[in-house]
Design a protein around this motif. Structure first.
Motif, short mmCIF file in Angstrom:
data_model
loop_
_atom_site.label_atom_id
_atom_site.label_comp_id
_atom_site.label_asym_id
_atom_site.label_seq_id
_atom_site.Cartn_x
_atom_site.Cartn_y
_atom_site.Cartn_z
N TYR A 74 42.08 35.11 65.55
CA TYR A 74 42.23 33.98 64.63
C TYR A 74 40.90 33.24 64.49
O TYR A 74 40.50 32.87 63.38
N LEU A 75 40.21 33.07 65.60
CA LEU A 75 38.89 32.44 65.57
C LEU A 75 37.91 33.27 64.77
O LEU A 75 37.14 32.75 63.95
N LEU A 76 37.95 34.58 64.98
CA LEU A 76 37.09 35.49 64.24
C LEU A 76 37.39 35.40 62.74
O LEU A 76 36.48 35.38 61.90
N ASP A 77 38.66 35.33 62.41
CA ASP A 77 39.08 35.21 61.02
C ASP A 77 38.53 33.93 60.40
O ASP A 77 38.01 33.92 59.27
N MET A 78 38.62 32.81 61.13
CA MET A 78 38.13 31.54 60.62
C MET A 78 36.61 31.53 60.46
O MET A 78 36.08 30.91 59.53
N ILE A 79 35.92 32.23 61.36
CA ILE A 79 34.46 32.34 61.22
C ILE A 79 34.13 33.06 59.90
O ILE A 79 33.24 32.65 59.16
N GLY A 80 34.86 34.13 59.63
CA GLY A 80 34.66 34.86 58.38
C GLY A 80 34.99 34.00 57.17
O GLY A 80 34.28 34.03 56.16
N VAL A 81 36.08 33.24 57.25
CA VAL A 81 36.48 32.36 56.15
C VAL A 81 35.41 31.31 55.87
O VAL A 81 35.04 31.08 54.71
N ILE A 82 34.91 30.68 56.92
CA ILE A 82 33.88 29.66 56.75
C ILE A 82 32.61 30.27 56.17
O ILE A 82 31.99 29.71 55.25
N ALA A 83 32.21 31.42 56.70
CA ALA A 83 31.00 32.09 56.20
C ALA A 83 31.13 32.44 54.73
O ALA A 83 30.19 32.21 53.94
N CYS A 84 32.27 32.96 54.33
CA CYS A 84 32.46 33.35 52.94
C CYS A 84 32.62 32.13 52.03
O CYS A 84 32.20 32.16 50.87
N ALA A 85 33.22 31.06 52.55
CA ALA A 85 33.31 29.82 51.78
C ALA A 85 31.92 29.26 51.52
O ALA A 85 31.62 28.76 50.42
N ILE A 86 31.06 29.35 52.52
CA ILE A 86 29.68 28.89 52.37
C ILE A 86 28.94 29.74 51.34
O ILE A 86 28.28 29.23 50.43
N ALA A 87 29.08 31.07 51.48
CA ALA A 87 28.40 31.97 50.54
C ALA A 87 28.88 31.74 49.11
O ALA A 87 28.09 31.70 48.17
N GLY A 88 30.19 31.57 48.94
CA GLY A 88 30.75 31.34 47.62
C GLY A 88 30.28 30.03 47.02
O GLY A 88 29.92 29.96 45.84
N THR A 89 30.28 28.97 47.82
CA THR A 89 29.85 27.66 47.34
C THR A 89 28.37 27.65 47.00
O THR A 89 27.95 27.05 45.99
N LEU A 90 27.55 28.30 47.82
CA LEU A 90 26.12 28.37 47.55
C LEU A 90 25.84 28.99 46.19
O LEU A 90 25.06 28.46 45.39
N LEU A 91 26.49 30.12 45.91
CA LEU A 91 26.25 30.79 44.64
C LEU A 91 26.81 29.96 43.48
O LEU A 91 26.16 29.82 42.44
N ALA A 92 28.02 29.41 43.65
CA ALA A 92 28.63 28.62 42.58
C ALA A 92 27.80 27.37 42.27
O ALA A 92 27.60 27.02 41.11
N GLN A 93 27.31 26.71 43.32
CA GLN A 93 26.48 25.51 43.12
C GLN A 93 25.17 25.89 42.45
O GLN A 93 24.68 25.18 41.58
N HIS A 94 24.60 27.01 42.87
CA HIS A 94 23.37 27.50 42.27
C HIS A 94 23.56 27.79 40.79
O HIS A 94 22.62 27.64 39.99
N LYS A 95 24.77 28.21 40.41
CA LYS A 95 25.07 28.52 39.02
C LYS A 95 25.48 27.28 38.22
O LYS A 95 25.75 27.37 37.02
#
Length: 211
Positions: A13-34
């Protein structure tokens, strides 16, 4: 999402949340950049973080979907995206930051998808495929929404890293190594391959037939 897995729930579950946070960051970075607005950034981060797991669970006929029964996913993604949007100016190296968090998400979600399929009594081939799906579909949809050519379609060492990690797990399992150790080795292998590929500019060759 991980309630029925054999390995201790809290670690996966912790591993899953780490992945979720990482992907949320990656998605937000690109969306904000756009230049997307607040809700647009949250939407892209949602798609990036849970899109792959959603498609995987639909393919495996696992219902209800994990994020519908555990609102922590939606809350964590939303909060992560909002915080990052407020401090976006600190991430001036957009490409390096995006690829780092992409690599973390790739490794974490590959392990989760792979293990979910195994616990559904799927064959090793399908388990490898589900690991890849979980890891790449969210990023694929993210890039399409943001009008980018998806990373996984640009000869990047991306899908290959996920497959290599899964094959490593299966090999160690054949040798009788503990499942928990295998998962962390798989995580490390995927992340290491992806980061080494970025550092040394490794790419898969394209096949062109001479006319």
């Amino acid at each position: 999402m991980v309630n029925d897995l054999i390995f201790p729930d809290i670690l996966l579950y912790l591993l899953d949340m780490i992945g979720v946070i990482a992907c949320a960051i990656a998605g937000t970075l690109l969306a904000q950049h756009k230049g997307l607005d607040i809700s647009g950034c949250i939407l892209v981060s949602m798609v990036n973080a849970i899109g792959g797991g959603t498609l995987r669970d639909m393919a495996l006929d696992r219902h209800p979907l994990f994020w519908m029964t555990d609102l922590n996913y939606v809350i964590v993604i939303t909060v992560t995206s909002l915080i990052l949007q407020m401090f976006f100016h600190l991430y001036h190296k957009i490409d390096n930051a995006l690829k780092l968090f992409d690599a973390i998400g790739l490794a974490a979600f590959s392990v989760i998808g792979f293990k979910v399929a195994l616990t559904q009594d799927m064959s090793p081939v399908i388990a490898v495929m589900m690991g890849v799906w979980t890891a790449i579909i969210g990023g694929l949809l993210r890039d399409i929404i943001c009008n980018e050519i998806p990373l996984v379609l640009q000869r990047e060492i991306y899908i290959t890293a996920s497959i290599a990690g899964s094959v490593t797990y299966l090999f160690l399992q054949y040798l009788g190594i503990n499942a928990g150790i295998n998962e962390f080795i798989m995580l490390f292998v995927i992340f290491a391959i992806r980061m080494l590929a970025l550092k040394f500019d490794w790419h898969l060759p394209s096949i062109r037939l001479v006319a």
